[in-house]
Design a protein around this motif. Sequence first.
Motif, PDB file in Angstrom:
ATOM      1  N   ARG A  10       0.810  -1.213   0.000  1.00 24.76           N
ATOM      2  CA  ARG A  10       0.000   0.000   0.000  1.00 24.76           C
ATOM      3  C   ARG A  10       0.845   1.267   0.000  1.00 24.76           C
ATOM      4  O   ARG A  10       0.446   2.292  -0.586  1.00 24.76           O
ATOM      5  N   ASP A  11       2.026   1.215   0.615  1.00 22.09           N
ATOM      6  CA  ASP A  11       2.852   2.432   0.686  1.00 22.09           C
ATOM      7  C   ASP A  11       3.440   2.818  -0.672  1.00 22.09           C
ATOM      8  O   ASP A  11       4.057   3.876  -0.808  1.00 22.09           O
ATOM      9  N   CYS A  12       3.273   1.977  -1.697  1.00 30.11           N
ATOM     10  CA  CYS A  12       3.725   2.315  -3.047  1.00 30.11           C
ATOM     11  C   CYS A  12       2.684   3.132  -3.809  1.00 30.11           C
ATOM     12  O   CYS A  12       2.980   3.684  -4.871  1.00 30.11           O
ATOM     13  N   PHE A  13       1.460   3.204  -3.272  1.00 28.84           N
ATOM     14  CA  PHE A  13       0.349   3.767  -4.033  1.00 28.84           C
ATOM     15  C   PHE A  13       0.326   5.286  -4.004  1.00 28.84           C
ATOM     16  O   PHE A  13       0.716   5.919  -3.030  1.00 28.84           O
ATOM     17  N   MET A  43      -3.498  -4.695  -7.055  1.00 32.08           N
ATOM     18  CA  MET A  43      -4.296  -4.801  -5.832  1.00 32.08           C
ATOM     19  C   MET A  43      -3.465  -4.329  -4.648  1.00 32.08           C
ATOM     20  O   MET A  43      -2.268  -4.605  -4.576  1.00 32.08           O
ATOM     21  N   ASP A  44      -4.137  -3.640  -3.715  1.00 27.99           N
ATOM     22  CA  ASP A  44      -3.441  -3.168  -2.519  1.00 27.99           C
ATOM     23  C   ASP A  44      -3.814  -3.973  -1.279  1.00 27.99           C
ATOM     24  O   ASP A  44      -3.383  -3.666  -0.167  1.00 27.99           O
ATOM     25  N   GLY A  45      -4.643  -5.015  -1.463  1.00 25.28           N
ATOM     26  CA  GLY A  45      -5.040  -5.856  -0.343  1.00 25.28           C
ATOM     27  C   GLY A  45      -6.303  -5.404   0.353  1.00 25.28           C
ATOM     28  O   GLY A  45      -6.771  -6.062   1.285  1.00 25.28           O
ATOM     29  N   SER A  46      -6.894  -4.298  -0.101  1.00 24.45           N
ATOM     30  CA  SER A  46      -8.108  -3.773   0.529  1.00 24.45           C
ATOM     31  C   SER A  46      -9.369  -4.389  -0.049  1.00 24.45           C
ATOM     32  O   SER A  46     -10.463  -4.177   0.467  1.00 24.45           O
ATOM     33  N   GLY A  47      -9.229  -5.126  -1.144  1.00 24.62           N
ATOM     34  CA  GLY A  47     -10.375  -5.674  -1.846  1.00 24.62           C
ATOM     35  C   GLY A  47     -10.644  -4.983  -3.170  1.00 24.62           C
ATOM     36  O   GLY A  47     -11.492  -5.429  -3.949  1.00 24.62           O
ATOM     37  N   GLN A  48      -9.925  -3.889  -3.443  1.00 23.48           N
ATOM     38  CA  GLN A  48     -10.097  -3.177  -4.699  1.00 23.48           C
ATOM     39  C   GLN A  48      -9.086  -3.647  -5.744  1.00 23.48           C
ATOM     40  O   GLN A  48      -7.976  -4.070  -5.417  1.00 23.48           O
TER      41      GLN A  48
END
Length: 252
Positions: A10-13, A43-48
Amino acid sequence: MSTHRFFIPRDCFSDIEIPLPENIQAQVRKVLRLEPGDAIDIMDGSGQIFHSRLVEKKNGDLAAEIFGREWARGEPTVHLTLVAALTQREKFEWILQKGTEIGVSVFQPCISSRTLIQKIDQADRKEQRWKEILREAAEQSGRGRLPQITPTLRLKEVLAAVSEARKPALAAWTDTSQPDLKTALSALGGDIQHLAVITGPEGGFSPEELDFMRAAAVQPFNLGDRVLRMETAAILAPALVLYELGEMRASE
């Protein structure tokens, strides 16, 4: 041809462009032979899922330029934990891969009196490889979240945690006098959001372990008259549970 998918920390987004980590860049270039302009899903692991296209920066690095997003259709709404007895490396890795494809949310490696592996440190040394298997299977199968794998526990510890959490749990038993899966699920009642499914080792559970499960209010069920290998039961049981809960239908 389906679009290639990648889980990215996620920190790459950012809102528009996602720098790709070096290992993903290497996979994109050397293995998949993708080029700037090709579509990929991130995917960032949040479900999106973030629909993107590859772009090449001035320094030669690759990034993903976002042009759309949606919620992953392959993510189940029921949070299913598979408590799987440890076994030979190839079998357990197969359980992780196929369980991820089916929709398992959490894998709990378990040591019981009859598991082939009895030392917890033997299992913990494999954690990084197991996580890679989960990631690759989640990318391939269209999951929106990475399944978790928790530290290996002995069966008594698992049952203590199940009892303390007061969340429903099922156990696959070879005793055909136990109820079938549909009946066992009905006995749990209500809207099931979290569920643990326990499957045993090659030699099954000991009588003492069965007593411990009863004391922890684990609901037993049987998978029929045929004798299944442990790795078959470890995949069939969660698949049937998710089917009965309506999680194997295509989304509208």
